[in-house]
Design an enzyme around this catalytic site. Structure first.
Site, PDB file in Angstrom:
ATOM      1  N   HIS A 129      72.738  68.718 -12.276  1.00 39.45           N
ATOM      2  CA  HIS A 129      71.360  68.295 -12.549  1.00 39.45           C
ATOM      3  C   HIS A 129      70.345  69.386 -12.240  1.00 39.45           C
ATOM      4  CE1 HIS A 129      71.727  63.749 -13.259  1.00 39.45           C
ATOM      5  NE2 HIS A 129      72.919  64.297 -13.418  1.00 39.45           N
ATOM      6  N   ASP A 144      67.696  76.710 -10.185  1.00 36.77           N
ATOM      7  CA  ASP A 144      66.537  77.260  -9.475  1.00 36.77           C
ATOM      8  C   ASP A 144      66.072  76.344  -8.350  1.00 36.77           C
ATOM      9  OD1 ASP A 144      65.598  75.143 -10.935  1.00 36.77           O
ATOM     10  OD2 ASP A 144      63.717  76.125 -11.485  1.00 36.77           O
ATOM     11  N   SER A 177      65.035  73.474  -8.578  1.00 37.29           N
ATOM     12  CA  SER A 177      63.892  72.639  -8.980  1.00 37.29           C
ATOM     13  C   SER A 177      64.165  71.164  -8.713  1.00 37.29           C
ATOM     14  CB  SER A 177      63.547  72.855 -10.456  1.00 37.29           C
ATOM     15  OG  SER A 177      64.680  72.636 -11.277  1.00 37.29           O
ATOM     16  N   GLU A 210      61.260  66.471 -10.750  1.00 37.08           N
ATOM     17  CA  GLU A 210      62.508  66.042 -11.394  1.00 37.08           C
ATOM     18  C   GLU A 210      63.143  64.824 -10.733  1.00 37.08           C
ATOM     19  OE1 GLU A 210      65.200  69.409 -11.850  1.00 37.08           O
ATOM     20  OE2 GLU A 210      63.577  70.658 -12.603  1.00 37.08           O
ATOM     21  N   PRO A 236      71.729  64.469 -19.992  1.00 36.51           N
ATOM     22  CA  PRO A 236      72.302  63.378 -20.783  1.00 36.51           C
ATOM     23  C   PRO A 236      72.061  62.043 -20.092  1.00 36.51           C
ATOM     24  CG  PRO A 236      74.006  64.516 -19.553  1.00 36.51           C
ATOM     25  CD  PRO A 236      72.747  65.289 -19.324  1.00 36.51           C
ATOM     26  N   HIS A 263      83.488  62.682 -13.387  1.00 36.78           N
ATOM     27  CA  HIS A 263      83.360  61.253 -13.092  1.00 36.78           C
ATOM     28  C   HIS A 263      84.641  60.649 -12.528  1.00 36.78           C
ATOM     29  CE1 HIS A 263      79.594  60.830 -15.879  1.00 36.78           C
ATOM     30  NE2 HIS A 263      79.339  61.431 -14.735  1.00 36.78           N
ATOM     31  N   ASP A 312      91.904  44.711  -2.493  1.00 33.55           N
ATOM     32  CA  ASP A 312      91.821  43.276  -2.807  1.00 33.55           C
ATOM     33  C   ASP A 312      91.088  43.012  -4.125  1.00 33.55           C
ATOM     34  OD1 ASP A 312      93.178  42.852  -0.504  1.00 33.55           O
ATOM     35  OD2 ASP A 312      91.466  42.064   0.632  1.00 33.55           O
ATOM     36  N   ASP A 334      90.184  65.096  -9.772  1.00 35.93           N
ATOM     37  CA  ASP A 334      91.320  65.492 -10.598  1.00 35.93           C
ATOM     38  C   ASP A 334      91.117  64.989 -12.025  1.00 35.93           C
ATOM     39  OD1 ASP A 334      91.805  62.798 -10.586  1.00 35.93           O
ATOM     40  OD2 ASP A 334      93.660  62.907  -9.427  1.00 35.93           O
TER      41      ASP A 334
HETATM   42  C1  HEM Z   1      78.215  63.856 -20.095  1.00 35.16           C
HETATM   43  C2  HEM Z   1      77.061  63.413 -19.696  1.00 35.16           C
HETATM   44  C3  HEM Z   1      76.851  62.762 -18.373  1.00 35.16           C
HETATM   45  C4  HEM Z   1      76.211  61.581 -18.183  1.00 35.16           C
HETATM   46  C5  HEM Z   1      75.566  60.704 -19.247  1.00 35.16           C
HETATM   47  C6  HEM Z   1      76.262  61.295 -16.771  1.00 35.16           C
HETATM   48  C7  HEM Z   1      75.706  60.181 -16.185  1.00 35.16           C
HETATM   49  C8  HEM Z   1      75.899  59.819 -14.864  1.00 35.16           C
HETATM   50  C9  HEM Z   1      75.376  58.627 -14.258  1.00 35.16           C
HETATM   51  C10 HEM Z   1      74.510  57.591 -14.957  1.00 35.16           C
HETATM   52  C11 HEM Z   1      75.799  58.597 -12.975  1.00 35.16           C
HETATM   53  C12 HEM Z   1      75.513  57.521 -11.923  1.00 35.16           C
HETATM   54  C13 HEM Z   1      74.099  57.628 -11.417  1.00 35.16           C
HETATM   55  C14 HEM Z   1      73.723  56.376 -10.646  1.00 35.16           C
HETATM   56  O1  HEM Z   1      73.605  55.319 -11.274  1.00 35.16           O
HETATM   57  O2  HEM Z   1      73.560  56.449  -9.405  1.00 35.16           O
HETATM   58  C15 HEM Z   1      76.611  59.768 -12.757  1.00 35.16           C
HETATM   59  C16 HEM Z   1      77.245  60.060 -11.586  1.00 35.16           C
HETATM   60  C17 HEM Z   1      77.907  61.247 -11.360  1.00 35.16           C
HETATM   61  N1  HEM Z   1      77.986  62.291 -12.246  1.00 35.16           N
HETATM   62 FE1  HEM Z   1      77.510  62.288 -14.197  1.00 35.16          FE
HETATM   63  N2  HEM Z   1      76.922  62.297 -16.142  1.00 35.16           N
HETATM   64  C18 HEM Z   1      77.291  63.223 -17.073  1.00 35.16           C
HETATM   65  C19 HEM Z   1      77.926  64.410 -16.828  1.00 35.16           C
HETATM   66  C20 HEM Z   1      78.245  64.874 -15.564  1.00 35.16           C
HETATM   67  C21 HEM Z   1      78.619  66.215 -15.255  1.00 35.16           C
HETATM   68  C22 HEM Z   1      78.668  67.363 -16.264  1.00 35.16           C
HETATM   69  C23 HEM Z   1      78.866  66.271 -13.924  1.00 35.16           C
HETATM   70  C24 HEM Z   1      79.267  67.429 -13.054  1.00 35.16           C
HETATM   71  C25 HEM Z   1      79.929  68.460 -13.478  1.00 35.16           C
HETATM   72  C26 HEM Z   1      78.671  64.933 -13.412  1.00 35.16           C
HETATM   73  C27 HEM Z   1      78.911  64.559 -12.122  1.00 35.16           C
HETATM   74  C28 HEM Z   1      78.664  63.306 -11.623  1.00 35.16           C
HETATM   75  C29 HEM Z   1      79.076  62.876 -10.298  1.00 35.16           C
HETATM   76  C30 HEM Z   1      79.884  63.688  -9.302  1.00 35.16           C
HETATM   77  C31 HEM Z   1      78.586  61.577 -10.129  1.00 35.16           C
HETATM   78  C32 HEM Z   1      78.719  60.712  -8.875  1.00 35.16           C
HETATM   79  C33 HEM Z   1      77.560  61.070  -7.958  1.00 35.16           C
HETATM   80  C34 HEM Z   1      77.568  60.361  -6.618  1.00 35.16           C
HETATM   81  O3  HEM Z   1      78.462  59.576  -6.311  1.00 35.16           O
HETATM   82  O4  HEM Z   1      76.628  60.606  -5.844  1.00 35.16           O
HETATM   83  N3  HEM Z   1      78.252  64.123 -14.427  1.00 35.16           N
HETATM   84  N4  HEM Z   1      76.635  60.499 -13.918  1.00 35.16           N
END
Ligand code: HEM
Ligand SMILES: *[C@@H]1O[C@H](CO)[C@@H](O)[C@H](O)[C@H]1NC(C)=O
Ligand SMILES: *[C@@H]1O[C@H](CO)[C@@H](O)[C@H](O)[C@H]1NC(C)=O
EC number: 1.11.1.7
Length: 348
Positions: free
Chosen positions: A71, A79, A81, A94, A170, A200, A251, A272
């Site tokens: 992000h 940066d 930001s 942001e 995204p 994810h 559970d 993974d």
């Molecule tokens: C492809 C487009 C992507 C979308 C639409 C997206 C969207 C989201 C959303 C909606 C969440 C949950 C936010 C919340 O409701 O609290 C999330 C969590 C997360 N995303 Fe993505 N994401 C994308 C790509 C990525 C990328 C490229 C990465 C890192 C390389 C990433 C890493 C993560 C991680 C690690 C979480 C969990 C964060 C936490 O538990 O604190 N995501 N993402």
């Protein structure tokens, strides 16, 4: 009154001059591996020590760091930001963008920054600290399978706008076509989109981020998983739910997806290639995850990474590294912030 207004004016001019002289061009130097070797000896180890300690206490902080890298870097380059709080000068940074819901680990970064400032004041940027910390988190959460050297020398930016984050990141309701466009704007391929979304496999999302999923047809979401999500989301006001069903309580999985209990993990947030198995099985939280199955090229890559976890570890490291090199917009100025949540000089 007149006098104090004049003094105030003069102060603003002086502050502006200080600001301009302190700011250097963000593009001045190339990023280098080992950039702080002489400037702040041992800084990478200091950062790693703090990350290890924080993840021992709370593994999910690692997921937050990996998401922060994405992000931060996708909006105005890497940066820092995304770390700026709202202020009198900047009421909508942001952090306030709806797509940034759930961002975390800011306190940890501030703690690391303070320790680094103690050691070498004014030398190490918050944007570099963020990248190092996310790199270390990815390594720890993958048991060392995702590893790479981070080039450093970034500066911290002055600009942070919610509307930019909202436009450039995204959204979880996006279809694959939109996702491909969003990533192409940052020079990322369809394959890299698929690779990066594999993040994810860790962390959590709020129910509001996958509300629409709960009424999608069974061709898009496995009904038993939908029931599980519905149950989780009924347990409070917009709770956060594990992205990876194997991180759920035994559970809960037993009740909704008994065939899946053998995959439940004692230690959550393992980074993974399980995301690709989950996607193919339609047991992923976000519409944006599922939609990767609807593009021929993306689907091919989902299969590719489901089939080879080692390949994903390597390619994910390469893609994070590529993300970490996204530059600030041409002509941007930067500084080494003293604290990560605020720029050094404010203009009143
Ligand atoms: C492809 C487009 C992507 C979308 C639409 C997206 C969207 C989201 C959303 C909606 C969440 C949950 C936010 C919340 O409701 O609290 C999330 C969590 C997360 N995303 Fe993505 N994401 C994308 C790509 C990525 C990328 C490229 C990465 C890192 C390389 C990433 C890493 C993560 C991680 C690690 C979480 C969990 C964060 C936490 O538990 O604190 N995501 N993402
Ligand atoms: C993408 O690549 C083009 C052409 O090399 C370049 O002009 C542009 O600045 C790049 N965009 C980003 C966000 O790096
Ligand atoms: C999986 O990918 C790794 C790393 O690129 C490669 O060395 C290995 O041969 C691949 N395994 C299979 C079964 O294709």
């Amino acid at each position: 009154m007149k006098v104090s207004a004049a003094v105030l004016c003069a102060l603003v001019v002086v502050q502006a001059a200080v600001l301009l002289s302190a700011a250097s061009s963000a593009q001045a130097s190339e990023l280098k591996v080992g950039y702080y070797g002489k400037k702040c000896r041992g800084v990478e180890n200091v950062i790693k020590w703090h990350v290890i300690k924080a993840l021992r206490a709370h593994r999910r902080t690692g997921a937050a760091l990996v998401r922060l890298l994405f992000h931060d870097c996708f909006v105005r380059g890497c940066d820092g930001s995304v770390l700026l709080d709202k202020s009198y000068d900047n009421p909508h940074p942001e952090k306030e963008a709806p797509v940034n819901i759930g961002l975390a680990a800011f306190d940890l970064l501030e703690e690391i920054k303070a320790a680094v400032e103690d050691r070498c004041p004014g030398v190490v940027s918050c944007s570099d600290i963020l990248i190092y910390a996310a790199r270390d988190a990815a390594s720890i959460l993958s048991n060392g399978n995702v590893h790479f050297d981070v080039p450093a020398g970034r500066l911290d930016g002055y600009v942070s706008k919610a509307e930019e984050a909202q436009a450039e990141l995204p959204d979880s309701v996006d279809d694959v076509k939109k996702l491909i466009e969003t990533f192409a704007k940052k020079n990322f391929t369809v394959e890299e989109l698929v690779i990066l979304t594999g993040a994810h496999s860790i962390g959590q999302g709020h129910c509001s981020s996958f509300k629409g999923r709960l009424s999608e047809p069974s061709s898009q979401i496995t009904p038993a998983y939908r029931d599980l999500l519905n149950y989780k989301c009924s347990q409070g006001y917009n709770p956060a739910v594990d992205n990876n069903v194997r991180d759920e309580y035994y559970d809960t999985v037993y009740k909704y997806m008994p065939g899946f209990t053998s995959r439940v993990r004692k230690i959550p947030d393992f980074l993974d290639n399980s995301f690709y198995h989950n996607t193919l099985a339609k047991i992923v939280t976000f519409h944006s995850d599922w939609t990767l199955l609807t593009d021929k090229e993306a689907l091919g890559h989902v299969h590719e990474y489901a089939d080879n976890g080692t390949l994903w570890d390597e390619d994910f490291a390469d893609s994070l590294l590529k993300l970490s090199k996204l530059p600030m917009p041409a002509g941007s100025k930067g500084e080494i912030r003293k604290k990560c949540n605020i720029v050094n000089h404010r203009l009143y």
